[in-house]
Design a protein around this motif. Structure first.
Motif, short mmCIF file in Angstrom:
data_model
loop_
_atom_site.label_atom_id
_atom_site.label_comp_id
_atom_site.label_asym_id
_atom_site.label_seq_id
_atom_site.Cartn_x
_atom_site.Cartn_y
_atom_site.Cartn_z
N VAL A 492 45.00 13.80 27.57
CA VAL A 492 43.86 13.45 28.42
C VAL A 492 43.60 14.64 29.32
CG1 VAL A 492 42.97 11.77 30.08
CG2 VAL A 492 44.79 11.10 28.48
N GLU A 493 42.48 15.29 29.12
CA GLU A 493 42.17 16.48 29.94
C GLU A 493 41.26 16.06 31.07
OE1 GLU A 493 40.93 21.14 29.54
OE2 GLU A 493 41.07 19.91 27.76
N SER A 494 41.62 16.43 32.29
CA SER A 494 40.76 16.08 33.43
C SER A 494 39.55 17.00 33.43
CB SER A 494 41.53 16.22 34.74
OG SER A 494 41.94 17.54 34.90
N LYS A 495 38.39 16.38 33.40
CA LYS A 495 37.14 17.15 33.39
C LYS A 495 36.75 17.49 34.82
CE LYS A 495 35.55 17.02 28.98
NZ LYS A 495 36.83 17.01 28.32
N PRO A 496 36.57 18.77 35.13
CA PRO A 496 36.17 19.10 36.50
C PRO A 496 34.77 18.60 36.80
CG PRO A 496 36.09 21.06 35.09
CD PRO A 496 36.67 19.96 34.27
N ALA A 497 34.60 18.03 37.99
CA ALA A 497 33.26 17.58 38.38
C ALA A 497 32.40 18.81 38.61
CB ALA A 497 33.35 16.76 39.65
N LYS A 498 31.25 18.84 37.95
CA LYS A 498 30.39 20.02 38.09
C LYS A 498 29.74 20.00 39.47
CE LYS A 498 29.56 20.95 33.26
NZ LYS A 498 28.60 21.05 32.16
N ARG A 499 29.81 21.17 40.14
CA ARG A 499 29.28 21.23 41.50
C ARG A 499 27.93 21.94 41.47
NH1 ARG A 499 34.40 23.39 44.85
NH2 ARG A 499 34.60 24.72 43.04
N TYR A 500 26.90 21.13 41.24
CA TYR A 500 25.56 21.71 41.16
C TYR A 500 25.08 22.18 42.53
CZ TYR A 500 25.55 19.39 36.61
OH TYR A 500 25.87 18.98 35.34
N GLY A 501 25.52 21.46 43.58
CA GLY A 501 25.05 21.77 44.94
C GLY A 501 25.28 23.22 45.32
N ASP A 502 26.51 23.74 45.09
CA ASP A 502 26.85 25.14 45.43
C ASP A 502 25.91 26.10 44.72
OD1 ASP A 502 28.86 24.14 46.87
OD2 ASP A 502 30.51 24.86 45.61
N PHE A 503 25.67 25.83 43.44
CA PHE A 503 24.83 26.73 42.64
C PHE A 503 23.42 26.79 43.23
CE2 PHE A 503 21.70 27.26 39.23
CZ PHE A 503 22.09 28.48 38.72
N PHE A 504 22.83 25.60 43.52
CA PHE A 504 21.47 25.57 44.05
C PHE A 504 21.39 26.23 45.42
CE2 PHE A 504 20.75 22.03 40.96
CZ PHE A 504 19.70 22.63 40.27
N LEU A 505 22.41 26.00 46.26
CA LEU A 505 22.40 26.62 47.60
C LEU A 505 22.40 28.14 47.50
CD1 LEU A 505 24.85 24.29 49.54
CD2 LEU A 505 22.45 24.66 50.08
N ARG A 506 23.22 28.66 46.55
CA ARG A 506 23.27 30.13 46.38
C ARG A 506 21.93 30.67 45.90
NH1 ARG A 506 28.55 29.31 44.69
NH2 ARG A 506 27.94 29.13 42.50
N GLN A 507 21.30 29.94 44.97
CA GLN A 507 20.01 30.41 44.45
C GLN A 507 18.93 30.36 45.53
OE1 GLN A 507 20.02 31.92 41.58
NE2 GLN A 507 22.15 31.28 41.32
N ILE A 508 18.97 29.29 46.37
CA ILE A 508 17.98 29.17 47.46
C ILE A 508 18.14 30.35 48.43
CG2 ILE A 508 17.40 27.81 49.53
CD1 ILE A 508 18.15 25.29 47.80
N ALA A 509 19.41 30.67 48.77
CA ALA A 509 19.68 31.79 49.69
C ALA A 509 19.16 33.10 49.09
CB ALA A 509 21.18 31.88 49.97
N LYS A 510 19.40 33.28 47.77
CA LYS A 510 18.91 34.50 47.11
C LYS A 510 17.39 34.57 47.17
CE LYS A 510 22.50 35.48 43.66
NZ LYS A 510 22.84 35.36 42.25
N LEU A 511 16.73 33.44 46.88
CA LEU A 511 15.26 33.40 46.88
C LEU A 511 14.72 33.72 48.27
CD1 LEU A 511 12.63 32.79 45.37
CD2 LEU A 511 12.90 30.39 46.01
N GLU A 512 15.37 33.17 49.31
CA GLU A 512 14.92 33.45 50.68
C GLU A 512 15.06 34.93 51.00
OE1 GLU A 512 17.07 30.83 53.24
OE2 GLU A 512 15.61 29.22 53.02
N GLY A 513 16.15 35.53 50.51
CA GLY A 513 16.36 36.97 50.69
C GLY A 513 15.24 37.78 50.04
N VAL A 514 14.86 37.38 48.83
CA VAL A 514 13.78 38.08 48.09
C VAL A 514 12.46 37.93 48.84
CG1 VAL A 514 12.41 38.07 45.96
CG2 VAL A 514 14.90 37.88 45.84
N ILE A 515 12.17 36.69 49.32
CA ILE A 515 10.91 36.44 50.05
C ILE A 515 10.87 37.29 51.32
CG2 ILE A 515 9.63 34.68 51.37
CD1 ILE A 515 10.65 32.63 49.23
N ASN A 516 12.01 37.36 52.04
CA ASN A 516 12.05 38.19 53.27
C ASN A 516 11.80 39.66 52.95
OD1 ASN A 516 12.58 36.02 54.89
ND2 ASN A 516 14.82 36.28 54.84
N ASP A 517 12.39 40.14 51.84
CA ASP A 517 12.15 41.53 51.43
C ASP A 517 10.68 41.76 51.12
OD1 ASP A 517 14.80 42.05 51.74
OD2 ASP A 517 15.31 41.93 49.61
#
Length: 524
Positions: A492-517
């Motif tokens: 029985v292999e424990s499946k890691p819960a996928k953490r979508y929140g972290d991914f989206f937060l990082r992408q939002i931060a990147k997008l804000e950086g691009v918009i500021n530039d």
């Protein structure tokens, strides 16, 4: 600074300059008090009487360091007898001044045996006042943490010093025999425990959970005119007790003392960066030694992520170098924890990339069960472990021997014994990762052992991947589990819960950086 005067006005470039200006011999004179030091103690005394926590903090963290750097780089500060007349010979202030005096001495110079004993006596007097006197002071958390931290550090330093018997002079041996109670382990533990008990901090933290206390909300400070000293010293003493018990190799008792502090939440321990790091370092190390790898990995990950994001704010702190050293040690301990218990899903992306950069190649080699892997475990443990101590008094019988490495060697031996057992199981884990089900006979054939031996190995695997938590429950550290039914192994292999929140937060931060530039770009 807001206090309306500059310490530097009266501070010449170096101690020798001061002595030359006074026409004195260039040797250290404990009774000579430069004007800037006179000004420092007078203002410090006033701020302590007025409970001006902000100013006291500024003076301890900035002015004391600046004066030390400029006037007392290679010498102690003036003696307490020399400054006492400027502060009305106030007994408690003189004890506090001596606490800073000894801390400076340990940081910049090498204390003599007499000075080590005097420092212990000063801590005894200071803690006695806090425990049995009427203390009406409000002191910064940083200073109160430094007191507990330095008390434990000097105890550790004394035990290491005392254990090097080989080159001791007759005078030193006579002094050790005369002052056998100085830095005695029971005395140290008794003071820390007395501070915890007298402060009633455990009950205060319990009441806080029910909304009856505001200890964490006020960072331990008392805004109703009382004192924070006993309460906060009691709180930090719980961390001090964890540390002492780790140095003694008693990890269960150490973690028991820390239990009243909820380290999954922000607390007073996170208000002082040195305390935050010391707490998690010792908590993680104790859990590693008790085979609670998941707890160790989870907390190392959190603190390393915190340091990664905030270390630039601590560059001017006197503790910055210590912060960087502990950071490196915790990466080494994280590498060890993950090699023994591959739970990379618990580690944040940025921490994981730092870890791969520092220890990626070594971690690959640690997966093998050969002597080279064993050597790397030895190397990382020796680099990252606390400086273990032997608390008992030395034997004064000839020939005198050094035994300062004995406690470390014993802990290393215990750890490597555990690693050796775990290495025997790495082959099983590899096969279990590949199959969802496999017969005992087939796996025994692959592993080139007979079935009864395989059953023993599988039982050992079950045992080694489980441990007992602080509440006495059996918990699993494994990323895979299995059961046997009719000579078939089902994985029985424990499946890691996928953490979508972290991914989206990082992408939002990147997008804000691009918009500021883009906003900064001026279009023709």
């Amino acid at each position: 600074m807001a206090s309306g005067y500059e310490y530097d006005d009266a501070a010449p470039a170096s101690y020798e300059d001061v002595q030359r200006q006074g026409g004195q011999d260039t040797a250290y004179d404990p009774n000579f008090v430069p004007d800037s030091v006179k000004s420092f103690v007078v203002h410090m005394y006033r701020h302590i009487r007025e409970k001006n926590v902000y100013e006291i903090h500024q003076m301890c963290e900035t002015s004391f360091q600046t004066l030390s750097e400029r006037l007392f780089k290679d010498t102690p500060w003036p003696s307490v007898e020399a400054i006492a007349p400027f502060v009305d010979n106030d007994h408690v202030f003189c004890l506090l001044y001596r606490e800073m005096w000894f801390r400076h001495l340990y940081a910049r110079l090498s204390p003599t045996l007499k000075q080590r004993i005097d420092s212990y006596d000063n801590y005894c007097s200071l803690f006695q006042v806090v425990l049995h006197g009427v203390v009406n002071m409000q002191l910064p958390n940083q200073w109160l943490w430094d007191m507990v931290d330095e008390f434990v550090y000097q105890f550790q330093s004394f035990c290491q010093y005392r254990a090097k018997m080989k080159n001791k002079t007759e005078q030193e041996i006579a002094l050790l025999k005369q002052h056998e109670k100085a830095w005695n382990v029971y005395g140290v533990l008794n003071f820390l425990q007395a501070l915890v008990e007298k402060s009633t901090i455990i009950q205060i933290l319990e009441q806080e959970k029910e909304g009856l206390e505001q200890f964490t909300a006020t960072d331990g400070y008392d805004y109703s005119g009382g004192s924070n000293v006993l309460k906060v010293l009691g709180y930090f003493s719980m961390v001090g007790l964890l540390r002492v018990h780790c140095l003694l190799g008693d990890y269960h008792t150490g973690l028991k003392w820390l239990q009243p502090i909820d380290i999954t939440q922000q607390g007073v321990y996170t208000s002082v960066i040195g305390c935050h790091i010391a707490t998690i370092y010792h908590y993680g190390f104790a859990n590693l030694m008790l085979r609670r790898y998941v707890d160790a990995v989870r907390e190392f990950n959190k603190i390393l992520l915190y340091i990664y994001k905030t270390k630039q704010y601590h560059q001017k702190s006197a503790q910055y170098e210590q912060l960087l050293k502990k950071n490196e040690q915790m990466y080494a301990l994280l590498a060890v924890s993950l090699s023994l218990c591959p739970q990379t899903k618990l580690v944040d992306e940025s921490v994981n990339s730092q870890l791969r950069e520092k220890y990626g190649e070594k971690m690959m080699r640690m997966q093998r069960s050969d002597d080279e892997a064993f050597g790397i475990y030895d190397e990382l443990f020796s680099y990252a472990c606390p400086k273990f101590i032997t608390p008992s008094a030395p034997s004064f019988e000839e020939p005198l021997v050094n035994y300062n490495q004995d406690a470390y060697r014993l802990q290393l031996k215990m750890f490597l014994y555990e690693v050796k057992q775990q290495q025997l199981l790495s082959g099983v884990r590899t096969f279990l990762k590949v199959y969802s089900s496999i017969s005992l006979a087939k796996l025994a054939n692959y592993m080139e052992v007979d079935e009864p031996t395989l059953r023993t190995i599988l039982l050992t695997f079950k045992h080694k991947t489980h441990s007992v938590d602080s509440e006495g429950k059996i918990i699993s550290n494994a990323d895979i589990d299995f059961y046997i039914n009719n000579d078939m192994i089902y994985v029985v292999e424990s499946k890691p819960a996928k953490r979508y929140g972290d991914f989206f937060l990082r992408q939002i931060a990147k997008l804000e950086g691009v918009i500021n530039d883009m906003d900064r770009v001026k279009l023709e």
